[in-house]
Design an enzyme around this catalytic site. Structure first.
Site, PDB file in Angstrom:
ATOM      1  NE  ARG A  52      -2.421   0.946   3.655  1.00  0.00           N
ATOM      2  CZ  ARG A  52      -3.065   0.869   4.595  1.00  0.00           C
ATOM      3  NH1 ARG A  52      -4.559   0.503   4.521  1.00  0.00           N
ATOM      4  NH2 ARG A  52      -2.860   1.001   5.910  1.00  0.00           N
ATOM      5  CE  LYS A 151      -2.125   4.759   6.959  1.00  0.00           C
ATOM      6  NZ  LYS A 151      -3.043   5.354   7.608  1.00  0.00           N
ATOM      7  CD  GLU A 184     -11.714   6.187   5.315  1.00  0.00           C
ATOM      8  OE1 GLU A 184     -11.040   4.919   5.635  1.00  0.00           O
ATOM      9  OE2 GLU A 184     -11.210   7.196   4.726  1.00  0.00           O
TER      10      GLU A 184
HETATM   11  N1  PMP Z   1      -9.224   4.831   7.411  1.00  0.00           N
HETATM   12  C1  PMP Z   1      -8.233   5.582   7.397  1.00  0.00           C
HETATM   13  C2  PMP Z   1      -8.506   7.125   7.195  1.00  0.00           C
HETATM   14  C3  PMP Z   1      -7.092   5.251   8.215  1.00  0.00           C
HETATM   15  O1  PMP Z   1      -6.227   6.281   8.571  1.00  0.00           O
HETATM   16  C4  PMP Z   1      -6.976   4.076   8.434  1.00  0.00           C
HETATM   17  C5  PMP Z   1      -5.505   3.362   9.171  1.00  0.00           C
HETATM   18  N2  PMP Z   1      -5.313   4.143  10.420  1.00  0.00           N
HETATM   19  C6  PMP Z   1      -7.871   3.172   8.225  1.00  0.00           C
HETATM   20  C7  PMP Z   1      -8.975   3.343   7.642  1.00  0.00           C
HETATM   21  C8  PMP Z   1      -7.595   1.636   8.640  1.00  0.00           C
HETATM   22  O2  PMP Z   1      -6.751   1.010   7.637  1.00  0.00           O
HETATM   23  P1  PMP Z   1      -5.842  -0.301   8.256  1.00  0.00           P
HETATM   24  O3  PMP Z   1      -6.733  -1.263   8.711  1.00  0.00           O
HETATM   25  O4  PMP Z   1      -4.815  -0.550   7.188  1.00  0.00           O
HETATM   26  O5  PMP Z   1      -5.067   0.256   9.403  1.00  0.00           O
END
Ligand code: PMP
Length: 292
Positions: A52, A151, A184
């Site tokens: 990622r 990200k 989210e």
């Molecule tokens: N959405 C956002 C905006 C995030 O920053 C994160 C990670 N902190 C997630 C979802 C969750 O992703 P992951 O399960 O890969 O940590």
């Protein structure tokens, strides 16, 4: 023992881990990052996090100054130097030092650092009693502006939402997209449960494709649930049997109230508890192993 930071190919003491005020990561949020976790000497889903990271960097045309294989070793090296078996790892790549203009071509050398620290667990009450969350006025970044699948170091969209949640007196925010569909939370993906069906928004509504999200989707399928990526509004959340959030730091957190509406029984639900139990069985198994 003072903690060691991996900075541009070597381990340095925390006090010496400094970067320039001309770094475009700082001046413009121009960079990418990952939050990763290790459990009992195993870096959970490290390869997926590195994939990622490289994908976010590719879209930004930011060259990661290391191969994935070398980076994997650097993460392990940092964990070992800090003698950490259970840790939270922050891996950051910035555009590097440039001038005061935006032009990334002026930044000759990307900056890479890795911090490994004790994991700061969320309060136990979050898991035992469940979270109260609320939708906030700030909408999630439009995918055609800054795609939430990247990200990046620019988290102001999420920070504004977090401020609004705090102002509203709740623990976390739900961001809708510009059409009013649920995306989210500020650092977690969101799911709802209705009977044997579990749903979560698809990436195109504007979300980060969470790694915990994929693991939970897989576990749920294996447990015989039907798992859907579905576009939905707040109404589906309000009327669900259960709602929960997923993320690397949070793992799986039950949600018991949204915009003052009680969700299901108002207590963490049985499906959320079952998924949490299965998730915990998996974390010491899937990832890159290391010895201290
Ligand atoms: N959405 C956002 C905006 C995030 O920053 C994160 C990670 N902190 C997630 C979802 C969750 O992703 P992951 O399960 O890969 O940590």
């Amino acid at each position: 023992m003072s903690s060691k930071i991996f900075l541009n190919n070597r381990l340095v003491d925390k006090a010496d881990a400094t970067i320039s005020v001309f770094d475009h990561g700082l001046l413009y949020g121009d960079g990418v990052f990952e939050g990763i976790r290790s459990y009992g000497g195993l870096v959970f889903k490290l390869r997926e996090h590195l994939d990622r990271l490289f994908e976010s960097a590719h879209t930004l045309m930011l060259e990661i100054p290391m191969t994935k294989e070398r980076l994997e070793k650097a993460v392990v090296q940092t964990l070992k130097a800090n003698r950490l078996k259970d840790a939270y790892i922050r891996l950051v790549v910035t555009r590097g030092v440039g001038d005061l203009g935006l032009d990334p071509r002026k930044c000759r050398q990307p900056m890479l650092f890795i911090i490994a620290d004790e994991i700061m667990l969320y309060p136990r009450a979050y898991y035992e009693k469940g979270l109260q969350i609320a939708t906030v006025p700030t909408v999630r970044n439009h995918p055609e502006a800054l795609n939430p699948q990247l990200k990046t170091l620019n988290y102001l969209n999420n920070i504004l939402a977090k401020i609004e949640a705090t102002n509203a007196g709740v623990d976390e925010a739900i961001l809708l997209n510009s059409q009013g569909y649920v995306t989210e939370c500020t650092g977690e993906n969101i799911f709802y449960v209705r009977g044997k069906c579990i749903a979560t928004p698809p990436p195109y509504v504007g979300i980060l494709r969470g790694i915990t999200r994929s693991v939970v989707m897989r576990i749920a399928k294996e447990l015989g649930f039907s798992v859907e990526e579905d576009v939905f509004t707040r109404h589906e959340l309000y009327t669900a049997d259960e709602v929960f959030l997923t993320g690397t730091a949070a793992e799986i957190v039950p949600v018991v109230k949204i915009d003052n509406r009680q969700i299901g029984s108002g207590k963490p639900g049985k499906t959320t508890r079952l998924l949490t139990k299965e998730f915990k069985k998996l974390t010491p198994k899937e990832g890159v192993k290391y010895d201290l």
